[in-house]
Design an enzyme around this catalytic site. Sequence first.
Site, short mmCIF file in Angstrom:
data_model
loop_
_atom_site.label_atom_id
_atom_site.label_comp_id
_atom_site.label_asym_id
_atom_site.label_seq_id
_atom_site.Cartn_x
_atom_site.Cartn_y
_atom_site.Cartn_z
N ASP A 166 -8.30 -0.48 -30.46
CA ASP A 166 -9.71 -0.30 -30.87
C ASP A 166 -9.72 0.96 -31.74
OD1 ASP A 166 -12.44 -0.29 -31.03
OD2 ASP A 166 -12.79 0.34 -28.96
N LYS A 222 -13.37 -0.83 -22.72
CA LYS A 222 -12.50 -2.02 -22.79
C LYS A 222 -11.38 -1.93 -21.77
CE LYS A 222 -13.88 -2.36 -27.55
NZ LYS A 222 -14.60 -1.06 -27.55
N CYS A 261 -15.56 -1.19 -34.80
CA CYS A 261 -17.01 -1.40 -34.81
C CYS A 261 -17.53 -0.97 -36.18
CB CYS A 261 -17.70 -0.65 -33.67
SG CYS A 261 -17.34 1.12 -33.64
N PRO A 301 -13.96 6.15 -24.50
CA PRO A 301 -14.13 6.50 -23.09
C PRO A 301 -13.80 5.38 -22.11
CG PRO A 301 -16.26 6.02 -24.05
CD PRO A 301 -15.26 5.90 -25.17
N ASP A 327 -5.06 7.74 -25.47
CA ASP A 327 -6.03 8.32 -26.40
C ASP A 327 -5.65 9.79 -26.58
OD1 ASP A 327 -9.15 7.35 -27.30
OD2 ASP A 327 -8.70 9.50 -27.42
N ASP A 381 -1.14 11.17 -29.40
CA ASP A 381 -1.42 10.47 -30.64
C ASP A 381 -0.67 9.13 -30.63
OD1 ASP A 381 -1.45 9.55 -33.29
OD2 ASP A 381 -1.65 11.60 -34.05
N CYS A 417 -6.16 3.92 -28.19
CA CYS A 417 -7.45 4.50 -28.59
C CYS A 417 -8.48 4.04 -27.57
CB CYS A 417 -7.83 4.11 -30.01
SG CYS A 417 -6.62 4.65 -31.21
C1 LIG Z 1 -13.59 3.47 -31.17
S1 LIG Z 1 -13.16 4.75 -30.09
C2 LIG Z 1 -12.48 3.87 -28.75
C3 LIG Z 1 -13.48 3.25 -27.81
C4 LIG Z 1 -12.81 2.68 -26.56
N1 LIG Z 1 -11.76 1.74 -26.88
C5 LIG Z 1 -13.77 2.02 -25.62
O1 LIG Z 1 -13.82 0.80 -25.54
O2 LIG Z 1 -14.48 2.74 -24.91
C6 LIG Z 1 -11.76 5.39 -30.89
C7 LIG Z 1 -10.92 6.35 -30.08
O3 LIG Z 1 -9.73 6.59 -30.81
C8 LIG Z 1 -9.24 7.86 -30.46
N2 LIG Z 1 -8.23 8.19 -31.49
C9 LIG Z 1 -8.43 8.35 -32.81
N3 LIG Z 1 -7.25 8.54 -33.45
C10 LIG Z 1 -6.29 8.49 -32.49
C11 LIG Z 1 -4.87 8.60 -32.53
N4 LIG Z 1 -4.21 8.80 -33.67
N5 LIG Z 1 -4.21 8.52 -31.35
C12 LIG Z 1 -4.87 8.33 -30.18
N6 LIG Z 1 -6.21 8.21 -30.10
C13 LIG Z 1 -6.91 8.27 -31.24
C14 LIG Z 1 -10.46 8.72 -30.40
O4 LIG Z 1 -10.24 9.86 -29.59
C15 LIG Z 1 -11.47 7.74 -29.80
O5 LIG Z 1 -11.57 7.94 -28.41
#
Ligand SMILES: C[S@@+](CC[C@H](N)C(=O)[O-])C[C@H]1O[C@@H](n2cnc3c(N)ncnc32)[C@H](O)[C@@H]1O
Length: 432
Positions: free
Chosen positions: A310, A253, A363, A250, A268, A294, A247
Site C-alpha cells: 500500500d 489492512k 489511494c 497505521p 513501515d 525502509d 507500508c
Molecule cells: C498509505 S500509508 C499506509 C496505510 C496502511 N497500509 C493502512 O492500511 O493503514 C503509507 C505508509 O507508507 C509508509 N512508508 C512510506 N515510504 C516508506 C518506505 N520507503 N518504507 C517503509 N514505509 C514507508 C508511511 O510511513 C505510511 O505509513
Amino acid sequence: MARTPPLDPRSIVLDLLDSVLAQKRLLDESLDSEPRLSKLADRDRAFVRLLVATILRRLGQIDQVIGRCLERDLPVKAIRVRNMLRLGAAQLLFLDTPPHAAISTTVDLAKNSQLAGFAKLINAVLRRLDREGRAWVAEQDAAPLNTPSWLWQSWRATYGEDLARHIAAAHQVEAPVDITVAGDPTLWAERLEAEILPTGTLRRHGGGDVTQLPGFAEGAWWVQDLAASLPAKLMGSLKGKQVADLCAAPGGKALQLAVAGAEVTAVDRSAKRMLRFRRNLERLKLAATIVETDVAGWIPPALFDAVLLDAPCTATGTLRRHPDGVHLKGPGDVAYLADQQHALLKAAVSMVKPGGTLVYCVCSLEPQEGEAQITRLLDSGASICRDPILATEVPGLEMILTPAGEVRTLPHYLAEKGGMDAFFIARLKRLE
Ligand SMILES: C[S@@+](CC[C@H](N)C(=O)[O-])C[C@H]1O[C@@H](n2cnc3c(N)ncnc32)[C@H](O)[C@@H]1O
C-alpha cells in the site's frame, strides 16, 4: 507573561487555516496539536471541524466571491484578514449560519485583535455577500473553481470532463464513517445502527466520537473506508499463510490480513505511525511481526506466500476525508512519489515466492501512481504477471473493474449511499 489565546471556536479556525494554508501542515496534525480543542464543548469542537473543512473544500468559490467585493486585492501580509473574510463567507453562503451572527462574530474577531483597522472593511464585504453572494454562488462553476488547475487538468485528461466533474463534486461532501468488523457484520450493523454495503463494510451516517460506540473498546471493529478494505479482500484465502504488509501503518489492512488467519509481517518506516498499529493490535487482541524499516532496503528472512504493498502516494483519492490535501500537494509530488512507488514495487516483487501473490494499491486518482506503475513494472522485465481480478470477486461493484482486470474506484461510485475513497488496486502473480 505569554498571552493565552482566546477559547473562541472561530479564533481556533483562523489558526487552523493559517497552519494548513500558510504553514502547509496537514489538517489532522494541526487539529491534534491544537490544545484549545479539548477544552471546547463537543458541539463547538464539531463546529470548528465543520467550518475549517468547509472553507478548505470551497476555497475557490469563497475567494472568488470575496474578490468581487474588493476594489483592490488585500496586501499579502493581511492574510489573517483574508481568512476572517473566508470564515464569515463560509458561514453565510455554505453553512446557513444566521447572517447577523456570521457577520458580527467575524467583525468582533477583527475588533478584538490587532486588525481592528480592518473591521469596517470586513463588515462591508460580509454585508454585501449576505445581499448578493448566494446568487453569485448559484452561478459559479464549483468543480474547477475548488480544484487546483493541475489536478483538474489531470482528471479531465484521465477520466474526461464528465467524470472529472463528478469526482470534484464528491469532494464537496463530508464522507460517512465506514467500519470493518472482525466478526459478523449483520450483528454489528444492528448494534452500530449502520448499513451493510455490498462488500460487508458497515456504513454509519452522522458524526460523533467513534471511540464511544459499542464494540470499539473491546476491539470488535475498526474504521476503514469501503475502498480501503478491498486490497486485502482480493488476496485470496490467507489462512496459515506467510503474508507481508509493506507500508503497513497505521495498519487497517494488516488487521484484515490477521483476522483472515494470515501470519502477518507488517513493515513501515514510521515508528510513530506503527505505534497506532500496535495499539490497534492490542485492542483487537491480534498478533503480527512488526518491522520498522525502509521497505526499499529490507531483506526479509524468507520469501512470503503473499505481499501487499500500500504505497505512499499523493492521497488524492481521500480528498473527501482530507480536504486539506488539494492545498498541500502539487504536480511535483506525483512525479516524486511515482519514482518511490516503482522502487518499492520492485522490492516487493523480490519478496514474493514463485507462484505467490502481490497486491499493489494506492489511494490516488493519478494514473502515474496507479495504472502506469503496473505497466512500468511489467515493461521493466520484472518476474511477474497480472493476475486479473474477476467481477465475481467484487459483487455489486462491477463498475470498479478496468478492462485489464485492475480495480479503479472513484469517489462518486455508490454516491447515493455516500460514495467511497478513490483507490487503484492491481493483483500480480510472481513467476518462477
Ligand atoms: C498509505 S500509508 C499506509 C496505510 C496502511 N497500509 C493502512 O492500511 O493503514 C503509507 C505508509 O507508507 C509508509 N512508508 C512510506 N515510504 C516508506 C518506505 N520507503 N518504507 C517503509 N514505509 C514507508 C508511511 O510511513 C505510511 O505509513
